[in-house]
Write an enzyme that holds these catalytic residues in place. Structure first.
Site, short mmCIF file in Angstrom:
data_model
loop_
_atom_site.label_atom_id
_atom_site.label_comp_id
_atom_site.label_asym_id
_atom_site.label_seq_id
_atom_site.Cartn_x
_atom_site.Cartn_y
_atom_site.Cartn_z
N GLU A 195 -9.23 -2.49 -14.60
CA GLU A 195 -8.99 -3.50 -13.67
C GLU A 195 -10.15 -3.42 -12.53
OE1 GLU A 195 -4.93 -4.62 -12.66
OE2 GLU A 195 -5.76 -6.19 -11.24
N GLU A 223 6.43 -13.89 -13.62
CA GLU A 223 7.19 -13.25 -14.28
C GLU A 223 8.35 -12.39 -13.48
OE1 GLU A 223 3.81 -13.13 -14.25
OE2 GLU A 223 3.03 -12.49 -16.32
N LYS A 275 -2.79 -15.52 -14.15
CA LYS A 275 -1.71 -16.22 -13.56
C LYS A 275 -1.72 -17.68 -13.20
CE LYS A 275 -1.18 -11.91 -10.46
NZ LYS A 275 -0.41 -11.40 -9.33
N GLY A 289 -2.75 -3.88 -6.16
CA GLY A 289 -1.63 -3.26 -6.76
C GLY A 289 -1.74 -2.27 -7.43
N ARG A 290 -2.75 -2.10 -8.16
CA ARG A 290 -2.95 -0.84 -9.03
C ARG A 290 -3.33 0.56 -8.31
NH1 ARG A 290 -7.04 -4.36 -9.17
NH2 ARG A 290 -9.16 -3.79 -8.67
N LYS A 309 3.81 -7.96 -4.34
CA LYS A 309 2.75 -8.34 -3.25
C LYS A 309 2.64 -9.63 -2.77
CE LYS A 309 -1.89 -7.07 -2.10
NZ LYS A 309 -3.16 -6.61 -2.56
#
Ligand code: G6Q
Length: 535
Positions: A359, A221, A505, A272-273, A215
């Site tokens: 999260e 990574e 991050k 994201g989740r 996103k």
């Protein structure tokens, strides 16, 4: 309007006063047939059995009052209608809408236009992206898009991490039984080079597509793995631009359609989740399972989203589960929840829920920035049964720490083939274990031998459906997503940001710079690098 937090409600005091009289599940008369039949709520093809929770009608009534006082369902409606619900009042924050529900609100027969409000543009965008995906998948199937030799593609590798990996992977594994012949999906997430190397080892790259999902378009990574995999394509004489597609946010550093065979979009307002119902899940699941199955999955989610708008918690499964979870966490002081699917296909489902729940609700301030004086999200973990029974169930049965359990089961297996061995089928054995565990945790067992005593009174629920299909998988996932959101709304925390993940991050960068000699390390970093034997 400022909302009350859990401890500011009248229901909170009432519930506290009911703790002492919570039913004792060990008493033989507690788990009677009437209770088991009555403590069952059914919706959208699932039954939630909760006689093995430490609640009675008075407690359930007070939990309903808690939902009413905190306007949990009205707030869920606000989320779905597109109000800005990802915010901490008065502080710098993401300050966004929360639009994952719009991604599955794409079915005319399940439309509720009166609710859609601000979410209309995103619903239209979701339909448009689905149509673009359909055209792409058709072009792949019909041979309009092929590799340089004119052959069709057989494999797709998803490169992404966290929300851009866990949900799609869990759902792919759950529904692999329905995958069309000749299409396979694979997943690379870890920056550990062994991850990509292991996946690539078994593939014919010339017939492989790569789906790079990020996103933000800036996750270390994912960008590193993209480069690693692209270099392998080049080494094999293949052009990555003819094999790679991407899913990213509009305007992100990855939003460069010229670099990809196709570029699909996801939106800022989709965490994201919660993104498996967006193109983040769409591309890999559309390829790996077929677009019809992905649509069925979205359909199941939409049905459960509509169920989340029922105000009566006995009819609203995710609200009921949220309230039972709050009772366990805040009133019975149970710190952890094990998710135990008796379905091998759900082998990664607990890992996905672990992210979704921890999260979202691993937070300690409310939506006005004040510290909350009560416990929020539990520690979530789990593995399929019966495998888990031969491992960590020891602790669940006999440890000092009480673990709340969510059992999940299906009356029928996915693939059907089964065998009678010693008078019962494998599926019957699986379900017998499931029911036996639920009852044993509740009722416990006395013995003169302390080592053979089982304390019991350990609360659990059982969610049971007919069969794990694309549609019921969607329903099951939306049940959990909405449960998690209801809990956050009732706790009055912001379930939709993730500062703790953002921190990760940036944390590694200082050490990476020191390791690669780009910058001097501070004394603690330098000492740690040395102690770890890395320099
Ligand atoms: C999810 C999280 C996190 C995120 C990954 C990947 O809610 O915020 O797990 O999905 O860090 O982020 P990108 O998709 O931006 O690469």
């Amino acid at each position: 309007m400022p909302r009350p937090s859990l401890h500011e409600t009248a229901a909170f005091a009432k519930l506290q006063s009911l703790v002492a009289s919570a039913p004792d599940l060990r008493q033989p008369e507690t788990l009677n047939a009437g209770r088991i039949a009555a403590m069952k709520s059914s919706a959208v093809g699932f039954d939630l059995l909760f006689a093995t929770q430490r609640v009675d009608n008075q407690i359930l009534g007070a939990l309903q009052s808690l939902a009413d006082e905190t306007e949990a369902v009205a707030q869920m409606r606000q989320i779905m209608a597109g109000e800005v619900m990802n915010r901490i009042e008065g502080f710098d924050c993401e300050n966004r809408q929360v639009m994952h529900h719009a991604m599955r609100n794409v079915f005319a027969d399940l439309a509720r236009p009166e609710l859609d409000g601000e979410s209309e543009p995103l619903i239209a965008a979701a339909r448009e992206e689905l149509a673009r995906l359909e055209a792409f998948l058709e072009a792949l199937d019909s041979g309009k898009i092929t590799n340089a030799k004119g052959e069709t593609f057989t494999d797709m590798v998803n490169i992404g991490i966290g929300g851009s990996d866990l949900g799609p992977k869990a759902i792919y594994l759950a529904l692999k039984a329905y995958a069309p012949a000749g299409h396979r999906a694979h997943f690379v997430s870890n920056v550990d080079p062994d991850d990509a190397n292991e996946v690539l080892a078994g593939l014919d790259l010339s017939r492989t597509l790569v789906n790079v999902v990020s996103k933000s378009g800036s996750t270390l990574e994912t960008l590193t793995n993209e480069e690693l995999v692209a270099s392998r394509f080049r080494q094999a004489g293949l052009d990555p631009a003819k094999h790679f597609v991407c899913v990213t946010g509009k305007g992100s550093p990855m939003d460069n359609p010229a670099k990809y065979l196709r570029a699909f979009y996801m939106y800022d307002s989709i965490g994201g989740r919660y993104s498996v119902s967006s193109m983040v899940g769409g591309v890999i699941l559309g390829f790996g399972l077929g677009l019809d199955n992905f649509r069925q999955f979205l359909r199941g989610m939409r049905k459960m989203d509509l169920n989340a708008l029922e105000t009566d918690s006995r009819r609203n499964l995710s609200l009921l589960a949220a309230l039972l979870g709050i009772w366990n966490r805040d009133f019975l002081a149970i710190p952890t929840l094990a998710v135990l699917p008796y379905s091998q296909a759900l082998s990664r489902f607990a890992a996905h829920l672990q992210q979704c729940d921890m999260e979202s609700n691993g937070k300690r301030i409310d939506r006005r920035g004040r510290a909350v004086p009560f416990a929020t999200g539990p520690i979530v973990w789990g593995e399929p049964g019966t495998n888990g029974q031969h491992a960590f169930y020891q602790l669940i049965h006999q440890s000092e720490t009480v673990v709340a359990c969510d059992f999940i089961g299906f009356r029928e297996s996915q693939r059907g083939a089964d065998l009678q061995v010693k008078g019962s089928s494998s599926q019957e054995k699986l379900l017998a274990n499931l029911l036996a565990q639920s009852l044993a945790l509740a009722s416990g067992k006395s013995s003169d031998n302390p080592n053979k005593q089982f304390p019991g009174n350990r609360p659990n629920s059982l969610l049971i459906g007919r069969q794990l299909t694309p549609e019921s998988m969607g329903t099951l996932l939306a049940f959990y997503e909405n449960k998690i959101s209801f809990q956050g709304l009732i706790w009055n925390i912001n379930s939709f940001d993730q500062e703790g993940v953002q921190l990760g991050k940036v944390l590694a960068n200082e050490i990476l710079d020191a390791l690669t000699g780009k910058a001097a390390a501070n004394p603690a970093t330098a000492a740690l690098i040395e102690a770890a034997g890395l320099k």
